[in-house]
Motif scaffolding. Structure first.
Motif, PDB file in Angstrom:
ATOM      1  N   TYR A   1       1.186  -7.352  -8.706  1.00 13.30           N
ATOM      2  CA  TYR A   1       1.375  -5.905  -8.631  1.00 13.30           C
ATOM      3  C   TYR A   1       2.785  -5.426  -9.020  1.00 13.30           C
ATOM      4  CZ  TYR A   1      -2.892  -6.182  -5.807  1.00 13.30           C
ATOM      5  OH  TYR A   1      -4.174  -6.419  -5.366  1.00 13.30           O
ATOM      6  N   GLY A   2       3.742  -6.372  -9.152  1.00 16.01           N
ATOM      7  CA  GLY A   2       5.103  -5.970  -9.467  1.00 16.01           C
ATOM      8  C   GLY A   2       5.889  -5.489  -8.261  1.00 16.01           C
ATOM      9  N   ASP A   3       5.405  -5.783  -7.043  1.00 18.86           N
ATOM     10  CA  ASP A   3       6.126  -5.373  -5.836  1.00 18.86           C
ATOM     11  C   ASP A   3       7.462  -6.103  -5.734  1.00 18.86           C
ATOM     12  OD1 ASP A   3       4.136  -3.615  -4.780  1.00 18.86           O
ATOM     13  OD2 ASP A   3       2.974  -5.351  -4.130  1.00 18.86           O
ATOM     14  N   ASN A   4       8.499  -5.387  -5.349  1.00 25.58           N
ATOM     15  CA  ASN A   4       9.834  -5.972  -5.231  1.00 25.58           C
ATOM     16  C   ASN A   4       9.990  -6.599  -3.848  1.00 25.58           C
ATOM     17  OD1 ASN A   4      12.434  -6.751  -5.717  1.00 25.58           O
ATOM     18  ND2 ASN A   4      13.276  -4.687  -5.909  1.00 25.58           N
ATOM     19  N   PHE A   5       9.359  -7.741  -3.671  1.00 32.02           N
ATOM     20  CA  PHE A   5       9.424  -8.487  -2.420  1.00 32.02           C
ATOM     21  C   PHE A   5      10.232  -9.759  -2.662  1.00 32.02           C
ATOM     22  CE2 PHE A   5       4.889  -6.842  -1.239  1.00 32.02           C
ATOM     23  CZ  PHE A   5       5.404  -5.564  -1.053  1.00 32.02           C
ATOM     24  N   ILE A   6      11.255  -9.999  -1.841  1.00 34.95           N
ATOM     25  CA  ILE A   6      12.065 -11.207  -1.976  1.00 34.95           C
ATOM     26  C   ILE A   6      12.024 -11.997  -0.670  1.00 34.95           C
ATOM     27  CG2 ILE A   6      13.570 -10.139  -3.697  1.00 34.95           C
ATOM     28  CD1 ILE A   6      15.707  -9.820  -1.527  1.00 34.95           C
ATOM     29  N   SER A   7      12.275 -13.302  -0.768  1.00 34.53           N
ATOM     30  CA  SER A   7      12.209 -14.176   0.402  1.00 34.53           C
ATOM     31  C   SER A   7      13.493 -14.980   0.550  1.00 34.53           C
ATOM     32  CB  SER A   7      11.016 -15.137   0.292  1.00 34.53           C
ATOM     33  OG  SER A   7       9.793 -14.443   0.263  1.00 34.53           O
TER      34      SER A   7
ATOM     35  N   ASN B   1       0.814  -1.214   0.000  1.00 36.17           N
ATOM     36  CA  ASN B   1       0.000   0.000   0.000  1.00 36.17           C
ATOM     37  C   ASN B   1       0.849   1.266   0.000  1.00 36.17           C
ATOM     38  OD1 ASN B   1      -2.477  -1.276  -0.075  1.00 36.17           O
ATOM     39  ND2 ASN B   1      -2.756  -1.273   2.150  1.00 36.17           N
ATOM     40  N   THR B   2       1.974   1.244   0.698  1.00 38.58           N
ATOM     41  CA  THR B   2       2.818   2.439   0.799  1.00 38.58           C
ATOM     42  C   THR B   2       3.953   2.445  -0.210  1.00 38.58           C
ATOM     43  OG1 THR B   2       4.080   1.383   2.592  1.00 38.58           O
ATOM     44  CG2 THR B   2       2.253   2.829   3.222  1.00 38.58           C
ATOM     45  N   LYS B   3       3.959   1.432  -1.089  1.00 43.14           N
ATOM     46  CA  LYS B   3       4.912   1.374  -2.201  1.00 43.14           C
ATOM     47  C   LYS B   3       6.371   1.428  -1.746  1.00 43.14           C
ATOM     48  CE  LYS B   3       1.760   3.252  -5.700  1.00 43.14           C
ATOM     49  NZ  LYS B   3       0.539   3.004  -4.889  1.00 43.14           N
ATOM     50  N   VAL B   4       6.706   0.577  -0.776  1.00 44.82           N
ATOM     51  CA  VAL B   4       8.109   0.489  -0.373  1.00 44.82           C
ATOM     52  C   VAL B   4       8.931   0.041  -1.588  1.00 44.82           C
ATOM     53  CG1 VAL B   4       7.542  -0.058   2.027  1.00 44.82           C
ATOM     54  CG2 VAL B   4       7.986  -1.919   0.414  1.00 44.82           C
ATOM     55  N   LYS B   5      10.177   0.484  -1.641  1.00 41.40           N
ATOM     56  CA  LYS B   5      11.029   0.142  -2.783  1.00 41.40           C
ATOM     57  C   LYS B   5      11.342  -1.350  -2.819  1.00 41.40           C
ATOM     58  CE  LYS B   5      13.308   4.658  -2.952  1.00 41.40           C
ATOM     59  NZ  LYS B   5      14.590   5.391  -2.765  1.00 41.40           N
ATOM     60  N   LYS B   6      11.510  -1.933  -1.616  1.00 35.87           N
ATOM     61  CA  LYS B   6      11.863  -3.350  -1.565  1.00 35.87           C
ATOM     62  C   LYS B   6      11.640  -3.885  -0.156  1.00 35.87           C
ATOM     63  CE  LYS B   6      15.577  -6.429  -3.145  1.00 35.87           C
ATOM     64  NZ  LYS B   6      16.934  -6.438  -3.746  1.00 35.87           N
ATOM     65  N   MET B   7      11.201  -5.135  -0.085  1.00 36.74           N
ATOM     66  CA  MET B   7      11.003  -5.793   1.207  1.00 36.74           C
ATOM     67  C   MET B   7      11.620  -7.181   1.163  1.00 36.74           C
ATOM     68  SD  MET B   7       8.996  -8.225   2.974  1.00 36.74           S
ATOM     69  CE  MET B   7       7.460  -8.415   2.100  1.00 36.74           C
ATOM     70  N   LEU B   8      12.340  -7.531   2.216  1.00 33.59           N
ATOM     71  CA  LEU B   8      12.927  -8.871   2.339  1.00 33.59           C
ATOM     72  C   LEU B   8      12.211  -9.621   3.449  1.00 33.59           C
ATOM     73  CD1 LEU B   8      16.584  -9.996   2.161  1.00 33.59           C
ATOM     74  CD2 LEU B   8      15.287 -10.574   4.216  1.00 33.59           C
ATOM     75  N   PHE B   9      11.663 -10.775   3.103  1.00 35.20           N
ATOM     76  CA  PHE B   9      10.912 -11.617   4.044  1.00 35.20           C
ATOM     77  C   PHE B   9      11.766 -12.798   4.475  1.00 35.20           C
ATOM     78  CE2 PHE B   9       8.210 -15.390   4.711  1.00 35.20           C
ATOM     79  CZ  PHE B   9       7.448 -14.944   5.780  1.00 35.20           C
ATOM     80  N   LEU B  10      11.823 -13.034   5.780  1.00 38.08           N
ATOM     81  CA  LEU B  10      12.589 -14.157   6.299  1.00 38.08           C
ATOM     82  C   LEU B  10      11.693 -15.352   6.546  1.00 38.08           C
ATOM     83  CD1 LEU B  10      14.384 -11.543   7.493  1.00 38.08           C
ATOM     84  CD2 LEU B  10      15.636 -13.473   8.430  1.00 38.08           C
ATOM     85  N   GLY B  11      11.955 -16.420   5.800  1.00 41.92           N
ATOM     86  CA  GLY B  11      11.257 -17.673   5.999  1.00 41.92           C
ATOM     87  C   GLY B  11      11.996 -18.532   7.006  1.00 41.92           C
TER      88      GLY B  11
END
Length: 309
Positions: A155-161, A97-107
Motif C-alpha cells: 500500500y505504500g504506508d510509511n511504516f518503519i521498524s 485505514n486512517t492514513k497516518v503519515k508515519k508509524m514507528l513499530f518497536l520490535g
C-alpha cells in the motif's frame, strides 16, 4: 514532524512510551494523545478502529506490548504471542485505514536467532532458530515487523521498524517474577543495601553478555528516525558495546555501595549466550547513544532510592 502534528503514543505508560512522551514534550510537541489500557484495549479491534477514526493521528509511536523477563516469557507463552499479535494487527491496520503519515513499530533484539554471529546485524533476521524461552514473544515481534513491511510494499504506508537492545530507566518493571535482568539487579542491590544483606543471588553462571541502553537514549533514537528516515530497512538501536552479567553486577556493586558477595544459581537458565547489536547503520545515519552504562546505573539508583520494592 511539525510541532502541531497530532501524535499518538501507544503504550505511553510503559518504559519506552513514557520516555518518548517526555522527549517529545521537552522538544515542544504538545499535541500528544494517549490512552491507558483500561480506556482502550488494543487487543480489541473495534475499540482500536473507533479510536483511530475519531482521533485521526498524524504520527504513531507503536510501543505498546506485553513484555516480561526470561521467566515470564517462558511461563506465559500463550499470552505473550496472543496479546502482542492482536495489538500489532489492530494498530497497524488502523494506521493504514486512517492514513497516518508515519508509524514507528518497536520490535525487540530477541527477534534474532539464538546462535547468530555477533554483533547482530539486521540482515540476520529469520536466518536461524530463536531462543526457546522467549520464542512466542519473538515470533509476535517478527510478525509485527513483517506486517509493517508488507503494508509498505502493498500500500505504500510509511511504516518503519526498530529493534532496541536491552533497555533500562524510568518506569521499568521491578516485579521479582516478571522483570528483566537490569531491573531485577537494581531491586536486589537496593534491597541488599537497605537491609544490610551480605549475599546477592545471580541466575546462571554470570558469563552471558548483554548490551544495555538507557531508555532516554532509546526515545531520542526513535524520534530521530521518525524525523529522518522513510525507507524499508529495519534499524537496530543500542550502544554497540556489551558486558557480562557479572560485570553488570560488579558495576552495580560499585555504584550502590553493596559490600557483600555473589552467589550463582546454576539451576536457573543463562538464556542467549550473547546479544550485542550492530548499530553501524544507525550511526551512519547520524545517531549515537550518549549515556554510558555507569552513568545510567547511577541515574537509576537515584530514581529508585525512595521506591518501595
Amino acid at each position: 514532524m511539525n510541532k502541531t502534528d497530532k501524535i499518538y503514543i501507544a503504550g505511553h505508560r510503559g518504559m519506552v512510551g513514557s520516555a518518548i512522551e517526555r522527549k517529545l514534550r521537552k522538544d515542544g510537541f504538545n499535541n500528544i494523545i494517549t490512552r491507558t489500557s483500561k480506556e482502550l484495549d488494543l487487543r480489541n479491534q473495534q475499540q482500536v478502529n473507533d479510536f483511530f477514526a475519531t482521533e485521526q493521528p498524524d504520527y504513531v509511536f507503536m510501543s505498546a506490548a506485553k513484555v516480561g523477563g526470561i521467566l515470564a516469557n517462558n511461563i506465559y507463552r500463550a499470552e505473550f504471542i496472543y496479546d502482542n499479535l492482536m495489538i500489532e494487527l489492530n494498530v497497524v491496520h488502523a494506521c493504514h485505514n486512517t492514513k497516518v503519515k508515519k508509524m514507528l513499530f518497536l520490535g525487540s533484539s530477541c527477534i534474532y536467532p539464538k546462535m547468530a554471529r555477533q554483533p547482530l546485524k539486521e540482515e540476520y533476521l529469520l536466518t536461524g532458530e530463536l531462543e526457546p524461552t522467549n520464542e512466542p514473544y519473538a515470533i509476535a515481534k517478527i510478525a509485527g515487523i513483517k506486517l509493517c513491511e508488507s503494508y509498505r510494499r502493498q500500500y505504500g504506508d510509511n511504516f518503519i521498524s526498530v529493534m532496541p537492545t536491552n533497555l533500562y530507566g524510568p518506569n521499568d518493571n521491578y516485579d521479582p517474577e516478571n522483570s528483566h535482568l537490569f531491573a531485577s539487579f537494581i531491586r536486589k542491590f537496593s534491597l541488599a543495601k537497605r537491609n544490610n544483606l551480605q549475599e546477592i543471588e545471580i541466575w546462571g553462571d554470570g558469563t552471558p553478555m548483554r548490551e544495555f541502553l538507557h531508555v532516554d537514549d532509546m526515545a531520542d533514537a526513535c524520534i530521530f528516525l521518525m524525523e529522518n528516515y522513510d525507507g524499508e530497512e529495519i534499524f537496530n538501536i543500542g550502544t554497540g558495546t556489551d558486558v557480562t552479567v557479572l560485570e553488570l553486577a560488579e558495576t552495580m556493586k560499585e555504584v550502590s555501595g553493596f559490600q557483600g558477595t555473589f552467589k550463582f544459581d546454576a539451576s536457573k537458565p543463562n538464556g542467549t549466550p550473547r546479544k550485542l547489536m550492530d548499530v553501524s547503520k544507525l550511526e551512519a545515519l547520524g545517531w549515537k547513544a550518549k549515556i554510558s552504562l555507569k552513568e545510567g546505573v547511577k541515574m537509576v539508583f537515584d530514581d529508585v532510592k525512595e521506591m518501595e520494592f
